[in-house]
Enzyme design. Structure first.
Site, PDB file in Angstrom:
ATOM      1  N   GLU A  31       4.057  -6.507   1.971  1.00 56.71           N
ATOM      2  CA  GLU A  31       3.545  -6.974   0.675  1.00 56.71           C
ATOM      3  C   GLU A  31       3.523  -5.840  -0.352  1.00 56.71           C
ATOM      4  OE1 GLU A  31      -0.471  -8.212   1.497  1.00 56.71           O
ATOM      5  OE2 GLU A  31       0.105  -9.560   3.112  1.00 56.71           O
ATOM      6  N   PRO A  32       4.640  -5.183  -0.605  1.00 54.72           N
ATOM      7  CA  PRO A  32       4.607  -4.039  -1.521  1.00 54.72           C
ATOM      8  C   PRO A  32       4.482  -4.468  -2.983  1.00 54.72           C
ATOM      9  CG  PRO A  32       6.860  -4.481  -0.836  1.00 54.72           C
ATOM     10  CD  PRO A  32       5.986  -5.469  -0.110  1.00 54.72           C
ATOM     11  N   GLY A  33       3.692  -3.735  -3.727  1.00 56.27           N
ATOM     12  CA  GLY A  33       3.579  -3.959  -5.170  1.00 56.27           C
ATOM     13  C   GLY A  33       3.997  -2.697  -5.899  1.00 56.27           C
ATOM     14  N   ARG A  34       3.127  -1.681  -5.789  1.00 63.48           N
ATOM     15  CA  ARG A  34       3.331  -0.438  -6.517  1.00 63.48           C
ATOM     16  C   ARG A  34       4.689   0.213  -6.208  1.00 63.48           C
ATOM     17  NH1 ARG A  34      -1.198   2.675  -7.935  1.00 63.48           N
ATOM     18  NH2 ARG A  34      -2.289   1.654  -6.236  1.00 63.48           N
TER      19      ARG A  34
ATOM     20  N   TYR B 280      -9.827   4.884 -12.683  1.00 62.60           N
ATOM     21  CA  TYR B 280      -9.739   5.644 -11.433  1.00 62.60           C
ATOM     22  C   TYR B 280      -9.554   7.140 -11.665  1.00 62.60           C
ATOM     23  CZ  TYR B 280      -7.908   0.984 -10.122  1.00 62.60           C
ATOM     24  OH  TYR B 280      -7.695  -0.357  -9.964  1.00 62.60           O
TER      25      TYR B 280
ATOM     26  N   GLY C  19       0.760  -1.240   0.000  1.00 68.79           N
ATOM     27  CA  GLY C  19       0.000   0.000   0.000  1.00 68.79           C
ATOM     28  C   GLY C  19       0.786   1.284   0.000  1.00 68.79           C
TER      29      GLY C  19
ATOM     30  N   ARG D 109      -5.682   2.495 -15.873  1.00 74.21           N
ATOM     31  CA  ARG D 109      -5.799   3.303 -14.652  1.00 74.21           C
ATOM     32  C   ARG D 109      -6.455   4.673 -14.876  1.00 74.21           C
ATOM     33  NH1 ARG D 109      -2.318   4.921 -11.695  1.00 74.21           N
ATOM     34  NH2 ARG D 109      -3.216   4.287  -9.705  1.00 74.21           N
TER      35      ARG D 109
ATOM     36  N   CYS E  27     -13.636   3.265 -28.829  1.00 75.63           N
ATOM     37  CA  CYS E  27     -14.896   4.010 -28.878  1.00 75.63           C
ATOM     38  C   CYS E  27     -15.513   4.149 -27.495  1.00 75.63           C
ATOM     39  CB  CYS E  27     -15.866   3.304 -29.809  1.00 75.63           C
ATOM     40  SG  CYS E  27     -15.102   2.887 -31.362  1.00 75.63           S
ATOM     41  N   GLU E  28     -14.843   4.824 -26.622  1.00 73.18           N
ATOM     42  CA  GLU E  28     -15.328   5.093 -25.268  1.00 73.18           C
ATOM     43  C   GLU E  28     -14.780   6.462 -24.883  1.00 73.18           C
ATOM     44  OE1 GLU E  28     -16.753   2.852 -22.871  1.00 73.18           O
ATOM     45  OE2 GLU E  28     -16.539   0.948 -23.937  1.00 73.18           O
TER      46      GLU E  28
HETATM   47  N1  LLP Z   1      -1.506  -6.991  -0.445  1.00 73.82           N
HETATM   48  C1  LLP Z   1      -2.828  -7.114  -0.708  1.00 73.82           C
HETATM   49  C2  LLP Z   1      -3.631  -8.028   0.080  1.00 73.82           C
HETATM   50  C3  LLP Z   1      -3.398  -6.316  -1.720  1.00 73.82           C
HETATM   51  O1  LLP Z   1      -4.709  -6.422  -1.962  1.00 73.82           O
HETATM   52  C4  LLP Z   1      -2.592  -5.430  -2.467  1.00 73.82           C
HETATM   53  C5  LLP Z   1      -3.152  -4.587  -3.525  1.00 73.82           C
HETATM   54  C6  LLP Z   1      -1.209  -5.371  -2.174  1.00 73.82           C
HETATM   55  C7  LLP Z   1      -0.709  -6.157  -1.147  1.00 73.82           C
HETATM   56  C8  LLP Z   1      -0.261  -4.460  -2.907  1.00 73.82           C
HETATM   57  O2  LLP Z   1      -0.573  -3.126  -2.725  1.00 73.82           O
HETATM   58  P1  LLP Z   1       0.405  -1.979  -3.305  1.00 73.82           P
HETATM   59  O3  LLP Z   1       1.704  -2.025  -2.525  1.00 73.82           O
HETATM   60  O4  LLP Z   1       0.643  -2.264  -4.731  1.00 73.82           O
HETATM   61  O5  LLP Z   1      -0.349  -0.735  -3.094  1.00 73.82           O
HETATM   62  N2  LLP Z   1      -5.296  -1.496  -9.454  1.00 73.82           N
HETATM   63  C9  LLP Z   1      -5.114  -0.468  -8.452  1.00 73.82           C
HETATM   64  C10 LLP Z   1      -4.440  -0.993  -7.219  1.00 73.82           C
HETATM   65  C11 LLP Z   1      -5.153  -2.157  -6.572  1.00 73.82           C
HETATM   66  C12 LLP Z   1      -4.435  -2.698  -5.385  1.00 73.82           C
HETATM   67  C13 LLP Z   1      -5.073  -3.943  -4.897  1.00 73.82           C
HETATM   68  N3  LLP Z   1      -4.399  -4.574  -3.822  1.00 73.82           N
HETATM   69  C14 LLP Z   1      -4.350   0.698  -9.084  1.00 73.82           C
HETATM   70  O6  LLP Z   1      -4.019   0.621 -10.256  1.00 73.82           O
HETATM   71  O7  LLP Z   1      -4.112   1.720  -8.445  1.00 73.82           O
END
Ligand code: LLP
Length: 449
Positions: free
Chosen positions: A307-310, A350, A273, A346, A376-377
């Site tokens: 659990e970092p993604g972004r 959003y 997050g 995105r 076409c949107e």
């Molecule tokens: N852990 C869990 C349980 C999650 O649901 C998520 C993201 C993460 C970790 C990773 O979160 P991050 O570090 O990436 O913020 N599609 C949206 C983002 C959806 C995130 C869903 N869950 C966007 O493009 O902004």
């Protein structure tokens, strides 16, 4: 594809664009913190040591380009900050699930946070270790549970009592024990976009603090369950540490209650997050977040999971698209590009703002454009009201596209999905071929008559 020589001698340091943006936003102290490896040399945008225009020429557009050094740098920011505490960094596979991306992170020792059996297959195919995998998500099927048990994952993050019961049954049926953590919904406001906020009591995620204690007690009595830890994930693109700290405080109260009940937790998972800078956000650096998080665990013998993604993948990628046409009416200028909402969803989903920059900078007069795709949107735009100096044929790069970019793409309008490319210093590798229309037809069947 070598280094491009700037005949005017205007070669600038690789941090050129970071510096430029930073000065614009008066955030000089963040120059090195936020640096990625997509920078101008002279007026040409480079991915590490390779001109983006050369990549576009050779492999076509639209395309995603990732920088290996940036991915590694962001992973290491977490690893360094956590080095003096027992930890596991589980990259959220949903942010970018390309096998090469996962492989780069696996080589650094990363664990992975998955939400489907498909993601588990990807992690294993990419050389990730099952023992470092945590399985999130509120709708795990029996087949997915069996798959996770067979692989020997670190734990299942449980989101409901019904899921706990099923985990117990399936584990017993398999003659094994399911390691679990309970995802507690701490009811804190992450202050982010409602679609990516997950830690409020009205959200579908996790188990509320009132109920979680009972769920733990039930879990402790189940022969097919072994309790490992506790977790939360309160939302995405958080730009302050406060919601994390609030949530930790709330869950630590529960950890202590559980200890009194004789239930000992080995790990504490703070989810993902952490936000990034798309525009003028000023999120904390991973080291700042981790520093304050670690303070909460002084004197506690708990492994910290993240659990970092972004924050690992987003700024390690750009999306490159070519201007097909320019068009104007009385109110607006449009740059119609070959990338669209099916490639990068995105902005449409959003109203997300991502920076759009020219691949070749020009000093020609600029104008304000809506950068739109051919679909076409009306929602099919990559950016609105962007000041750009461009003509038809120009290449544009949408920054911060390494997370929730390709993974959210689709074949809407029968558009084959874009190619993905990884740059590593001077090396360019196609890590996913561009789809073709035959690929799209492959699983379809005509009626017999
Ligand atoms: N852990 C869990 C349980 C999650 O649901 C998520 C993201 C993460 C970790 C990773 O979160 P991050 O570090 O990436 O913020 N599609 C949206 C983002 C959806 C995130 C869903 N869950 C966007 O493009 O902004």
């Amino acid at each position: 594809m070598g280094r491009r020589v700037d005949l005017l001698g205007r070669n600038k340091l690789p941090s050129d664009i970071s510096t430029h943006n930073t000065l614009l936003k008066n955030k000089t102290w963040r120059v090195s913190e936020n640096m990625d490896y997509f920078n101008y040399q002279g007026d040409s945008l480079y991915a590490e040591e390779v001109a983006v225009s050369d990549i576009a020429e050779q492999f076509g557009t639209p395309c995603f380009i990732y920088s290996r050094s940036t991915l590694e740098r962001h992973y290491r920011a977490y690893a360094k900050a956590l080095a003096d505490h027992a930890h596991l960094i589980c990259f959220a596979v949903k942010a970018n699930s390309n096998l090469a991306v996962l492989n780069v992170l696996a080589k650094l020792g990363a664990g992975f946070d998955i939400v489907s059996g498909g993601e588990l297959d990807r992690v294993l195919a990419a050389g990730g270790e099952a023992s470092k995998v945590i399985f999130s998500g509120l709708g795990k099927t029996t087949a997915e549970i069996r798959q996770g048990l067979a692989a020997g994952i670190h734990c299942f993050n449980v989101e409901s009592e019904a899921e706990l019961n099923r985990l117990n049954e399936v584990a017993l049926d398999e003659g094994t024990i399911a390691p679990i953590s309970v995802r507690v919904n701490p009811d804190v406001d992450a202050g982010t976009h409602p679609y990516i906020s997950t830690g409020l009591k009205e959200n579908k995620f996790g188990i509320s603090t009132n109920l979680a204690l009972e769920v733990y007690k039930k879990a402790a009595a189940m022969p097919g369950i072994k309790i490992e830890g506790i977790d939360f994930h309160i939302g995405s693109q958080l730009t302050s540490v406060d919601p994390f700290l609030d949530a930790i405080d709330r869950l630590l109260v529960m950890v202590d209650q559980l200890t009194k009940e004789g239930i000992f937790l080995r790990h504490f998972d703070i989810g993902g997050g952490l936000g990034i800078t798309y525009g003028d956000e000023e999120p904390p650096h991973p080291s700042e977040l981790i520093a304050v998080v670690k303070e909460k665990f002084v004197g506690r013998d708990m492994t910290i999971l993240v659990e970092p993604g972004r924050s690992i993948a987003a700024n390690a990628g750009i999306f490159v698209t070519r201007v097909e046409y320019l068009k104007s009416n009385e109110h607006k200028n449009f740059a119609i590009v070959d990338g669209a909402m099916n490639d990068l969803l995105r902005p449409a989903l959003y109203s997300a703002w991502q920076e759009i920059i020219p691949v070749e900078r020009s000093t020609d007069e600029s104008a304000s454009f809506d950068v739109v795709g051919p679909i076409c949107e009306s929602a099919d735009f990559l950016g609105k009201d962007r000041e750009l100096s461009i003509s038809a044929g120009a290449l544009l790069a949408v920054r911060s596209a390494g997370a929730y970019g390709f993974v959210m793409s689709s074949n809407y309008n029968t558009r084959p999905r874009a190619t993905e490319i990884m740059v590593d210093g001077p090396k360019v590798t196609v890590i996913r071929e561009r789809e073709n229309v035959t690929d799209l037809f492959a699983n379809e069947h005509l009626l017999a008559e």
